[in-house]
Write an enzyme that holds these catalytic residues in place. Structure first.
Site, mmCIF file in Angstrom:
data_model
loop_
_atom_site.group_PDB
_atom_site.id
_atom_site.type_symbol
_atom_site.label_atom_id
_atom_site.label_comp_id
_atom_site.label_asym_id
_atom_site.label_seq_id
_atom_site.Cartn_x
_atom_site.Cartn_y
_atom_site.Cartn_z
ATOM 1 C CE LYS A 127 -3.253 3.011 0.414
ATOM 2 N NZ LYS A 127 -4.062 3.188 1.620
ATOM 3 C CG LEU A 128 3.195 2.361 3.406
ATOM 4 C CD1 LEU A 128 4.261 2.027 4.437
ATOM 5 C CD2 LEU A 128 2.574 3.722 3.690
#
Length: 303
Positions: A177-178
């Site tokens: 996600k990051l």
């Protein structure tokens, strides 16, 4: 023969993304759905559903089998999971906690380790895509969990997502996600710079985006952030502001430092969005970075 019952779902955090996610769960899940938020007006998102409002986090813990979290960041997740009156504090605890928030990777893994000591399984399952996708139940979710936990929670994640990816062990969902978010922030910054360059060189921004969208420069960022925000210069409140960008980029840079990577592009993005937040667009939709670029008022140059 025993009749198999649906697990009781708890949901904590009914914000811009959490509200529609909880609503979809309440509409689609066969069993009970229990909801909690500190803001009483947040429960308006659940009107017309069977979701039941709970008074405290402890009340959710006492009744739910699986609890989903949609919170601002790691400190809030840690408090709700591990703090006094939190999900692991009482005599009766949920069997599984699924965190839909975006947090630091180290935080997710530390929370999972502490919850395991209390007999609670944990999965980090941060979500991607827009508020509209959340309303439609078409998010993309990146999951960090053991195989057994993933198999148990994946059907419930399908209530809110059209794409669910098992990325690896706990923490791996946050890693993906990051990286996803960093790529969006970096691409938005790069597209903004080229839109300004094109306009100053005699090409109207709408023409530029139309032409590039037909070539190899096309992208999700161009079609969404470029067309819907940067082209009309529309940067509303209550969208994803530069302060949230900076939070996510701090997590990315923390992870980069832990792995020995010099993440220069992410560092440059951090400076651009810091300028966006401090030079007039605090709280506004983050593609406002184009205004910083157009006006030449940031970011500070690297030393």
């Amino acid at each position: 023969m025993a009749v198999e019952t649906s697990p009781v779902i708890g949901f904590i955090g009914l914000g811009v993304m959490g509200g529609p996610m909880c609503r979809n769960m309440a509409l689609k899940h066969a069993g009970d759905v229990l909801a909690y938020d500190m803001n009483s007006s947040a429960f308006e998102a659940l009107e017309g559903t069977k979701a039941r409002r709970m008074a405290t986090v402890a009340d959710v813990a006492a009744a739910a089998d699986c609890v989903f979290l949609s919170l601002p960041g790691g400190p809030q997740v840690e408090q709700v999971c591990l703090g006094a009156g939190g999900l692991s504090a009482g005599g009766r605890r949920p069997s599984t906690i699924i965190d839909l928030s975006t947090t630091a990777v180290a935080s997710a893994r530390a929370v999972a380790e502490k919850l395991a000591g209390a007999g609670i399984d944990f999965a980090d399952a941060p979500v991607a895509r827009t508020r509209e996708a959340a309303q439609r139940g078409e998010l993309s979710i990146m999951v960090g969990a053991s195989d057994a936990v993933y198999a148990r929670i994946e059907p419930m994640l399908r209530y809110i997502a059209s794409d669910v990816t098992h990325c690896g062990a706990v923490g791996c969902g946050q890693v993906v996600k990051l990286i996803n978010n960093a790529l969006v922030f970096e691409h938005t910054m790069a597209l903004a710079e080229m839109m300004v360059l094109g306009e100053r060189s005699g090409v109207q921004p709408a023409v530029l985006l139309d032409a590039v969208s037909k070539g190899s420069g096309d992208s999700f960022v161009l079609r969404n952030h470029g067309r819907k925000a940067m082209l009309p210069r529309s940067f509303p409140d209550k969208a994803f502001p530069p302060e949230y960008v900076l939070k996510d980029l701090s997590y990315v840079l923390e992870l980069a430092a832990q792995t020995g990577l010099a993440a220069h592009v992410a560092e440059l993005a951090q400076r651009y969005y810091a300028a966006t937040a401090t030079e007039g667009w605090s709280g506004r939709y983050f593609p406002a970075v184009i205004e910083i670029i157009d006006r030449g008022i940031g970011p500070a140059k690297a030393g």
